[in-house]
Design an enzyme around this catalytic site. Structure first.
Site, PDB file in Angstrom:
ATOM      1  N   SER A  54       2.673  -2.542  10.298  1.00  0.00           N
ATOM      2  CA  SER A  54       4.129  -2.345  10.292  1.00  0.00           C
ATOM      3  C   SER A  54       4.906  -3.643  10.105  1.00  0.00           C
ATOM      4  CB  SER A  54       4.583  -1.641  11.589  1.00  0.00           C
ATOM      5  OG  SER A  54       4.043  -0.349  11.660  1.00  0.00           O
TER       6      SER A  54
ATOM      7  N   GLU B  53      -5.462  -4.754  10.558  1.00  0.00           N
ATOM      8  CA  GLU B  53      -4.462  -3.708  10.792  1.00  0.00           C
ATOM      9  C   GLU B  53      -4.734  -3.016  12.122  1.00  0.00           C
ATOM     10  OE1 GLU B  53      -4.688  -0.521   7.990  1.00  0.00           O
ATOM     11  OE2 GLU B  53      -6.819  -0.267   8.331  1.00  0.00           O
TER      12      GLU B  53
ATOM     13  N   ASN C 208       0.873  -1.176   0.000  1.00  0.00           N
ATOM     14  CA  ASN C 208       0.000   0.000   0.000  1.00  0.00           C
ATOM     15  C   ASN C 208       0.907   1.222   0.000  1.00  0.00           C
ATOM     16  OD1 ASN C 208      -1.949   1.959   0.374  1.00  0.00           O
ATOM     17  ND2 ASN C 208      -2.214   1.545   2.556  1.00  0.00           N
ATOM     18  N   TRP C 209       1.015   1.864  -1.157  1.00  0.00           N
ATOM     19  CA  TRP C 209       1.963   2.966  -1.301  1.00  0.00           C
ATOM     20  C   TRP C 209       1.470   4.259  -0.661  1.00  0.00           C
ATOM     21  CZ3 TRP C 209       4.528   2.912  -6.842  1.00  0.00           C
ATOM     22  CH2 TRP C 209       5.183   1.689  -7.028  1.00  0.00           C
ATOM     23  N   LYS C 210       0.213   4.324  -0.300  1.00  0.00           N
ATOM     24  CA  LYS C 210      -0.376   5.508   0.314  1.00  0.00           C
ATOM     25  C   LYS C 210      -0.169   6.724  -0.606  1.00  0.00           C
ATOM     26  CE  LYS C 210       0.154   3.320   4.772  1.00  0.00           C
ATOM     27  NZ  LYS C 210       0.318   3.479   6.222  1.00  0.00           N
TER      28      LYS C 210
ATOM     29  N   GLY D 185       2.984  -1.230   4.272  1.00  0.00           N
ATOM     30  CA  GLY D 185       3.059   0.204   4.077  1.00  0.00           C
ATOM     31  C   GLY D 185       4.457   0.660   3.707  1.00  0.00           C
ATOM     32  N   GLY D 186       5.191   1.209   4.676  1.00  0.00           N
ATOM     33  CA  GLY D 186       6.502   1.790   4.411  1.00  0.00           C
ATOM     34  C   GLY D 186       7.483   0.863   3.723  1.00  0.00           C
TER      35      GLY D 186
ATOM     36  N   GLY E 144       2.387   2.850  11.031  1.00  0.00           N
ATOM     37  CA  GLY E 144       3.219   4.038  10.915  1.00  0.00           C
ATOM     38  C   GLY E 144       3.837   4.486  12.217  1.00  0.00           C
TER      39      GLY E 144
ATOM     40  N   GLU F 249      -6.611   4.827   7.779  1.00  0.00           N
ATOM     41  CA  GLU F 249      -6.370   6.238   7.466  1.00  0.00           C
ATOM     42  C   GLU F 249      -7.579   6.859   6.778  1.00  0.00           C
ATOM     43  OE1 GLU F 249      -1.616   5.334   7.200  1.00  0.00           O
ATOM     44  OE2 GLU F 249      -2.744   5.657   5.347  1.00  0.00           O
TER      45      GLU F 249
ATOM     46  N   HIS G 229      -9.438   1.249   4.918  1.00  0.00           N
ATOM     47  CA  HIS G 229      -8.147   1.448   5.576  1.00  0.00           C
ATOM     48  C   HIS G 229      -8.314   2.435   6.734  1.00  0.00           C
ATOM     49  CE1 HIS G 229      -3.955   2.561   6.275  1.00  0.00           C
ATOM     50  NE2 HIS G 229      -3.644   1.431   5.664  1.00  0.00           N
TER      51      HIS G 229
END
Length: 300
Positions: free
Chosen positions: A261, A215, A58-60, A282-283, A221, A145, A143
């Site tokens: 994460s 999640e 998930n590149w956000k 994510g990251g 994050g 966010e 999600h």
């Protein structure tokens, strides 16, 4: 006596509706009890033959189209022999680039959200049918966010999920709790409620195009990660909800990811859990070597 202990473990787990856990206990405590502990992870991994392991990045809100192309060119050779499904969910502006860059590869492309309407006066929104016509295969709904910053509710998540399925997409449905909710001891109830509402009106056949991503919001994050046991416990609880809503066959067949994460260092331990079927990354998905390491872990 050992045989009685093994049988008791099986009965207790079956009573809880957790046939995979029961099977794992039989493997470890029963005829294969002599297997060294270091090899037991492999026995648990074998349960995943029931369903696909999926690693989805998930590149956000990261990467311009040129940056997306460069990253995908770096990722492609590193994951070409993956033993799991590989997906990249990218910003809308990167979709055309990603679809072109991944053409003829084993990498699927997804969007990070969709609207519930096919068209209309919804300035700034993208519909699932638009994504489908582009060639997009996956879409994320719910999600944390989107729930936290953009007002998504359990009801709107259900509508987005329904739209994704109706358009022929595979939906990565996100559920999870905040830290306060975990500390209050209501994680299981909350995640069960989110799952049940989001799957309202979804048939057993349509469920084959649903991936659930657990999640824990407190681990996204923040650098914090649920322990492998905590992640597996909630994924197993979600699977029990699916069994109650549909049947055990559906529960055994659905892919449930961990999305808090996961990184190159902890992926192997997390995906080794019997009810964790990959991850929503994510990251680490923005670093080709790290993403490839996670894919490698899920391919075992």
């Amino acid at each position: 006596p050992r045989p009685f202990s093994c049988l008791l473990n099986h009965v207790l787990n079956a009573a809880r509706g957790n046939s995979r856990a029961a099977f794992s206990l039989i493997l470890i405590n029963g005829p294969l009890g002599a297997v060294p502990p270091g090899q037991r992870k492999d026995l648990l991994r074998m349960n995943k033959q029931l369903r696909k392991a999926v690693i989805a990045g998930n590149w956000k809100m990261n990467k311009t189209p040129s940056e997306a192309k460069a990253l995908l060119e770096e990722i492609k050779p590193l994951v070409k022999d993956a033993g799991c499904d590989v997906v990249v969910c990218v910003p809308y502006v990167d979709l055309c680039t990603a679809l072109e860059a991944t053409k003829g590869t084993n990498i699927g492309v997804g969007a990070e959200n969709c609207h519930w309407a096919e068209s209309g006066a919804f300035t700034g929104e993208i519909s699932a049918v638009m994504l489908k016509e582009m060639g997009v295969q996956y879409v994320i709904t719910g999600h944390s966010e989107r729930r936290t910053y953009f007002g998504d509710t359990d009801v709107t998540v259900q509508k987005r999920t329904r739209a994704g399925l109706d358009a022929g997409l595979t939906v990565i449905l996100c559920v999870g709790e905040y830290l306060e909710q975990r500390e209050q001891g209501i994680t299981a109830e909350l995640v069960a409620m989110q799952t049940k509402i989001a799957l309202g009106g979804v048939s057993k056949e349509e469920l084959k195009r649903i991936i659930i991503a657990y999640e824990p919001v407190w681990a996204i994050g923040t650098g914090k990660t649920a322990t492998s046991e905590q992640a597996n416990e909630v994924c197993a609880q979600i699977r029990k909800v699916i069994a109650d809503l549909y049947d055990q066959e559906a529960a055994d067949g659905i892919t449930i990811q961990y999305g808090g994460s996961m990184n190159a260092k902890n992926a192997d331990e997390l995906v080794a859990q019997p009810d964790v079927d990959g991850g929503l990354i994510g990251g680490a998905a923005l670093k080709a070597p790290d993403f490839a390491a996670i894919v490698k872990a899920a391919s075992k």
